[in-house]
Design a protein around this motif. Structure first.
Motif, short mmCIF file in Angstrom:
data_model
loop_
_atom_site.label_atom_id
_atom_site.label_comp_id
_atom_site.label_asym_id
_atom_site.label_seq_id
_atom_site.Cartn_x
_atom_site.Cartn_y
_atom_site.Cartn_z
N ASP A 59 1.06 -1.48 -0.05
CA ASP A 59 0.16 -0.34 0.40
C ASP A 59 0.72 1.32 0.05
N ASP A 77 -3.79 -2.76 -3.17
CA ASP A 77 -4.56 -3.94 -1.38
C ASP A 77 -4.67 -4.30 -2.06
N ALA A 102 -7.77 -6.56 -2.41
CA ALA A 102 -8.54 -6.58 -3.58
C ALA A 102 -8.27 -6.19 -4.88
N GLU A 103 -6.80 -5.59 -5.39
CA GLU A 103 -6.32 -4.80 -6.68
C GLU A 103 -5.37 -5.84 -7.22
N GLU A 156 -7.40 -8.73 -8.35
CA GLU A 156 -8.14 -8.37 -9.91
C GLU A 156 -6.88 -8.26 -11.03
N PRO A 216 -5.19 -1.33 3.67
CA PRO A 216 -6.33 -0.91 2.71
C PRO A 216 -7.65 -2.09 2.20
N ARG A 217 -8.72 -2.12 2.79
CA ARG A 217 -9.84 -3.18 1.72
C ARG A 217 -9.09 -4.80 1.94
N MET A 218 -8.31 -4.97 1.58
CA MET A 218 -8.24 -6.37 1.81
C MET A 218 -6.88 -6.50 2.02
N GLU A 251 -6.11 -12.14 3.01
CA GLU A 251 -7.28 -12.38 2.81
C GLU A 251 -6.57 -12.97 1.00
#
Length: 203
Positions: A6, A32, A34-35, A38, A55-57, A61
């Motif tokens: 991050d 992060d 999640a990105e 993707e 952050p976010r994920m 995870e």
């Protein structure tokens, strides 16, 4: 290679270190977890260099989700955190390796190369923590019977007296005590009683 962190400055630094080696190409960066998921779905990377707390994920995870989509994904954790929960959580999630950010440049490139071939990689400090967890005595609450035995011992009863009071054999008392020692992480009766008081087990 996909770099996940991050902090943009950290990502820039890692890209600079890794791309000095002609064998490495950084194909993407994520801020992060999640990105990272993707980006990996659009363009899988030979190795994912993953930070943990984002952050976010977070990294753990993200590791789980990446491996769910691609069981062959090779994910090398690179973080400043080396607590037991961080290390064991990442490895349990399926990380290929775990390095700390103070790892020397040569060791980092060597670790990335090893991870790309499927080899597990752990920094020395992390190896010690993993071994400590493996060697740690079995933890868990005392059973009612174990607590009864320990309470009698704390009151000064011998194994024979404890056996008579509970209508069990002395051998059974010894077995219960061994389980108590293991669960409390101690080696003798006095230490077990002391640890039980510290944990307020007799209250």
């Amino acid at each position: 290679m996909l770099i996940v962190d991050d902090h943009p400055v950290v990502r820039d630094g890692l890209r600079g270190v890794l791309e000095r080696d002609p064998d490495f190409t950084v194909t993407g960066e994520a801020g992060d977890g999640a990105e990272a998921v993707e980006l990996y779905e659009r363009q899988p990377a030979d190795v994912v260099l993953m930070d943990l707390r984002m952050p976010r994920m977070g990294g753990v995870e993200a590791i789980k989700r990446l491996l769910r989509g691609d069981p062959e994904a090779r994910i090398l954790v690179l973080t400043t955190y080396d607590t037991d929960s961080d290390v064991m959580g990442a490895l349990a999630a399926g990380a290929t390796g775990y390095l700390l950010k103070d790892t020397p440049r040569e060791e980092l490139t060597r670790a990335v190369r090893s991870a790309s071939s499927g080899q597990s990689v752990l920094s020395p400090a992390v190896t010690g923590r993993v071994l400590g967890q493996v060697r740690k005595p079995t933890q868990g609450p005392l059973s009612d019977r174990e607590l009864q035995v320990l309470r009698l011992i704390a009151d000064g009863a011998t194994n024979r007296q404890a056996a008579a009071a509970l209508f069990i054999s002395q051998a059974t008392v010894k077995t219960h005590l061994l389980h108590v020692y293991e669960k409390l992480g101690v080696k003798d009766r006095a230490a077990a009683v002391s640890e039980a008081h510290k944990r307020h087990l007799f209250e």
